[in-house]
Scaffold this motif. Sequence first.
Motif, PDB file in Angstrom:
ATOM      1  N   PHE A 112      38.677  41.867  25.598  1.00 28.37           N
ATOM      2  CA  PHE A 112      40.541  42.335  25.142  1.00 28.37           C
ATOM      3  C   PHE A 112      40.273  43.863  24.761  1.00 28.37           C
ATOM      4  CE2 PHE A 112      40.133  37.478  24.505  1.00 28.37           C
ATOM      5  CZ  PHE A 112      40.160  37.820  25.823  1.00 28.37           C
ATOM      6  N   THR A 163      36.507  29.455  32.253  1.00 28.15           N
ATOM      7  CA  THR A 163      37.235  29.995  31.741  1.00 28.15           C
ATOM      8  C   THR A 163      37.026  31.909  31.838  1.00 28.15           C
ATOM      9  OG1 THR A 163      37.913  28.904  29.539  1.00 28.15           O
ATOM     10  CG2 THR A 163      38.543  31.487  29.902  1.00 28.15           C
ATOM     11  N   LYS A 222      48.452  37.866  31.264  1.00 19.11           N
ATOM     12  CA  LYS A 222      47.830  38.046  29.977  1.00 19.11           C
ATOM     13  C   LYS A 222      46.943  38.004  28.751  1.00 19.11           C
ATOM     14  CE  LYS A 222      46.901  33.946  26.693  1.00 19.11           C
ATOM     15  NZ  LYS A 222      47.773  34.032  25.283  1.00 19.11           N
ATOM     16  N   LYS A 223      45.906  38.045  29.626  1.00 23.71           N
ATOM     17  CA  LYS A 223      45.202  39.284  28.956  1.00 23.71           C
ATOM     18  C   LYS A 223      45.390  40.944  29.316  1.00 23.71           C
ATOM     19  CE  LYS A 223      42.885  36.465  25.514  1.00 23.71           C
ATOM     20  NZ  LYS A 223      43.673  35.178  25.461  1.00 23.71           N
ATOM     21  N   ARG A 250      39.489  34.514  33.980  1.00 28.03           N
ATOM     22  CA  ARG A 250      39.592  36.085  34.399  1.00 28.03           C
ATOM     23  C   ARG A 250      38.828  36.680  35.187  1.00 28.03           C
ATOM     24  NH1 ARG A 250      38.580  37.600  30.030  1.00 28.03           N
ATOM     25  NH2 ARG A 250      38.961  35.751  28.456  1.00 28.03           N
ATOM     26  N   ASP A 268      47.175  32.179  20.211  1.00 26.05           N
ATOM     27  CA  ASP A 268      46.355  33.071  20.886  1.00 26.05           C
ATOM     28  C   ASP A 268      46.471  34.598  20.398  1.00 26.05           C
ATOM     29  OD1 ASP A 268      44.040  32.579  22.782  1.00 26.05           O
ATOM     30  OD2 ASP A 268      44.862  34.600  23.948  1.00 26.05           O
ATOM     31  N   ARG A 308      45.153  24.020  32.344  1.00 28.16           N
ATOM     32  CA  ARG A 308      45.495  25.139  31.415  1.00 28.16           C
ATOM     33  C   ARG A 308      47.060  24.620  31.484  1.00 28.16           C
ATOM     34  NH1 ARG A 308      43.489  29.067  27.729  1.00 28.16           N
ATOM     35  NH2 ARG A 308      41.151  28.784  28.380  1.00 28.16           N
ATOM     36  N   TYR A 342      49.559  28.981  25.380  1.00 24.91           N
ATOM     37  CA  TYR A 342      48.363  28.646  26.999  1.00 24.91           C
ATOM     38  C   TYR A 342      47.343  27.446  26.766  1.00 24.91           C
ATOM     39  CZ  TYR A 342      46.146  30.100  31.287  1.00 24.91           C
ATOM     40  OH  TYR A 342      46.077  30.803  32.742  1.00 24.91           O
ATOM     41  N   TYR A 381      44.564  34.634  39.331  1.00 22.32           N
ATOM     42  CA  TYR A 381      44.596  33.633  38.492  1.00 22.32           C
ATOM     43  C   TYR A 381      45.712  35.067  37.074  1.00 22.32           C
ATOM     44  CZ  TYR A 381      42.873  31.872  34.004  1.00 22.32           C
ATOM     45  OH  TYR A 381      42.515  31.651  32.059  1.00 22.32           O
ATOM     46  N   GLY A 392      46.224  34.830  33.459  1.00 20.21           N
ATOM     47  CA  GLY A 392      45.799  34.848  32.423  1.00 20.21           C
ATOM     48  C   GLY A 392      45.418  36.322  32.978  1.00 20.21           C
ATOM     49  N   HIS A 437      42.612  38.205  18.254  1.00 23.28           N
ATOM     50  CA  HIS A 437      42.683  37.205  19.554  1.00 23.28           C
ATOM     51  C   HIS A 437      42.243  35.801  18.031  1.00 23.28           C
ATOM     52  CE1 HIS A 437      39.990  35.116  22.791  1.00 23.28           C
ATOM     53  NE2 HIS A 437      41.324  35.207  22.030  1.00 23.28           N
ATOM     54  N   SER A 444      37.461  31.847  23.598  1.00 23.71           N
ATOM     55  CA  SER A 444      37.988  30.899  24.628  1.00 23.71           C
ATOM     56  C   SER A 444      37.151  29.710  24.602  1.00 23.71           C
ATOM     57  CB  SER A 444      37.743  31.455  26.522  1.00 23.71           C
ATOM     58  OG  SER A 444      38.754  30.528  27.115  1.00 23.71           O
TER      59      SER A 444
HETATM   60  O1  OAA Z   1      42.384  34.970  29.658  1.00 19.87           O
HETATM   61  C1  OAA Z   1      42.573  33.266  29.367  1.00 19.87           C
HETATM   62  O2  OAA Z   1      41.734  32.979  30.948  1.00 19.87           O
HETATM   63  C2  OAA Z   1      41.822  32.579  28.267  1.00 19.87           C
HETATM   64  C3  OAA Z   1      42.149  32.710  27.296  1.00 19.87           C
HETATM   65  O3  OAA Z   1      43.348  32.570  26.223  1.00 19.87           O
HETATM   66  C4  OAA Z   1      41.259  33.509  26.843  1.00 19.87           C
HETATM   67  O4  OAA Z   1      40.346  33.193  27.822  1.00 19.87           O
HETATM   68  O5  OAA Z   1      41.403  34.234  25.909  1.00 19.87           O
END
Ligand code: OAA
Length: 636
Positions: A499, A480, A298-299, A155, A355, A420, A372, A293, A295, A318, A336
């Motif tokens: 986050f 990461t 997701k994040k 990220r 996660d 990953r 993940y 990427y 992720g 988290h 992470s």
């Molecule tokens: O977001 C990501 O790339 C992987 C992850 O779960 C984190 O960093 O907490």
Amino acid sequence: MEAKDGQAWLGTNGYGSRREEDGVCHDDSATPVRANTVDELHSLQRKPQVVEDRHRLQLQSISASLASMTCGIGPKLVNGDPARKKEMAGKAVTHHQHHITVPTITVSDSDLKFTHVLYNLSPSELYEHAIKYEKGSFITSSGALATLSGAKTGRSPRDKRVVKDETTDDLWWGKGSPNIEMDEQTFLINRERAVDYLNSLDKVFVNDQFLNWDPNNRIKVRIISARAYHSLFMHNMCIRPTYEELENFGEPDFTIYNAGQFPCNRYTHYMTSSTSIDLNLKRREMVILGTQYAGEMKKGLFSVMHYLMPKKQILSLHSGCNMGRGGDVALFFGLSGTGKTTLSTDRNRILIGDDEHCWSDNGISNIEGGCYAKCIDLSQEKEPDIWDAIKFGTVLENVVFDEHSREVDYTEKSVTENTRAAYPIEYIANAKIPCVGPHPKNVILLACDAFGVLPPVSKLSHAQTMYHFISGYTALVAGTEDGIKEPQATFSACFGAAFIMLHPTRYAAMLADKMNKHGATGWLVNTGWIGGSYGVGERISLAYTRKIIDAIHSGELLATSYKKTDVFGLDIPTKVEGVPSELLEPINTWEDKDSYKLTLLKLADLFKRNFKVFANYKKGGVSDLADEIAAAGPNF
Ligand SMILES: O=C([O-])CC(=O)C(=O)O
Ligand SMILES: Nc1ncnc2c1ncn2[C@@H]1O[C@H](COP(=O)(O)OP(=O)(O)OP(=O)(O)O)[C@@H](O)[C@H]1O
Ligand SMILES: [Ca+2]
Ligand SMILES: [Mn+2]
């Protein structure tokens, strides 16, 4: 032989037969089919598709999502597939190539060029698209889809922007906050850039899915992306709708425009690199430019949940989460690489999620539909369940494999250390579906301490739990986050400062309240170094950490005797079943005792300095607790 309407041809006796002529044995036991060409034969493989009103509405909705802000109405829709030019007839047609659950839709801004929209494709279809069109995509020997995320393999938190407007007054802004502001106008410029890019392609992928297994607090998300890799990743990571749920999906609550292959324009205000991840909470949209990427998606959605859920008094976390056969739930917090996925995936327990979770008045729910896992140095022996989950349907990012056998070498870091695997949660044999559980009994804070001075396990008082939760200490494991090449000490509030959207004390206050109410015990587990700092000592073995975790789950550690440490004032057990006792007190494992003491003080000082900004913060609702919490840190 005669064809019987629509039926495959059968042999004369109805089953195929063996005839002997000229002393030669003719094997015609294979049943002939009514097809003169391979194409005709192929068409028999598929069920006819019926285009219904609802699908038309879905197309309209996607068209609206992809509409340019400056052109008003959305692009025109037709059914089709880029590989099937003859179907680009410019109107919705019923065609026989596709099953009804995987409608293929075409969208365009102009009447001359069509962009095909591939809607909620299946893993099989996404594999085919990835392998055919995306360089670096291969099927590994275990059946996973190996893929490359391009120049970014982690990220890019410094490139995250959040639109500041009248709705975001209560967000955490300023020093230490992950929310770097941008204005609405600049967001729209980047949004337009992403939409124009996506509409310029031959095809885009659209995923309509859910977040949060708690049915009362579920949100609908739409992800528009340019790569089959991204679509399969989100298929695995978000909650997959049933056929009926998809039919009734309606409009999404949140939309991601992932134009990651295309950079942002650095002349644009607020842009400091060619990567930009832009969140607009009012519009409920996210734009991704300049990073592939996965992720980030997701994040990015996790950040959205960190905003939406606390508004409903639901705590977003988290953390990983699992449950014993007796219903005892444990949360695993940690930054992470500290072990959330590894330790929540436990043969002896039921996995709720690895996660991202929500803690409401009804208990715990997983936000996601998949896991993940980090893959570096993955072994079948140490992490059998994750190993077995890497099969057909799983996305394997940035791994190195043998060109011929397609066996993955998990020790290889030549693309990145942050390799990953993204797989649906049901790929873990003992997953709990639906992914919900009762209130937690144990709250385990994981720190990967590269200094090697934190004990492998300590029992925390209530105030200590809050102190360490707000501090969010770990040694960030390489890769990461973009640009970090070796472990270094870091503090990240709530074990996820990248986050969270509100001030850390807001989440901490909610956690304190919930832990109190439900009688949960806090633990600090160091999954990092013993016998010296990074470079001198080594990482504690996973086997020992698992023994420690077992002892927490079983209640063994509640019953044992404790000893208080200097400086951090942590209560450490004198005995843990299956772990050498001398290991439990870090000073024992250090050869150079003076160096140990210096390192301990150095880390304590880092904690103190980091906590200063929180100690004086009175706005968040923990003000009466603040002094007690601050006092729960190191004393020296
Ligand atoms: O977001 C990501 O790339 C992987 C992850 O779960 C984190 O960093 O907490
Ligand atoms: N003692 C230990 N305890 C836990 N993990 C360990 C230990 N020793 C080595 N590891 C390794 O550390 C890594 C932990 O990564 P994991 O995927 O669990 O991180 P995570 O907390 O889920 O991070 P993220 O939020 O980035 O997904 C794994 O590669 C695991 O094999
Ligand atoms: Ca993880
Ligand atoms: Mn994570």
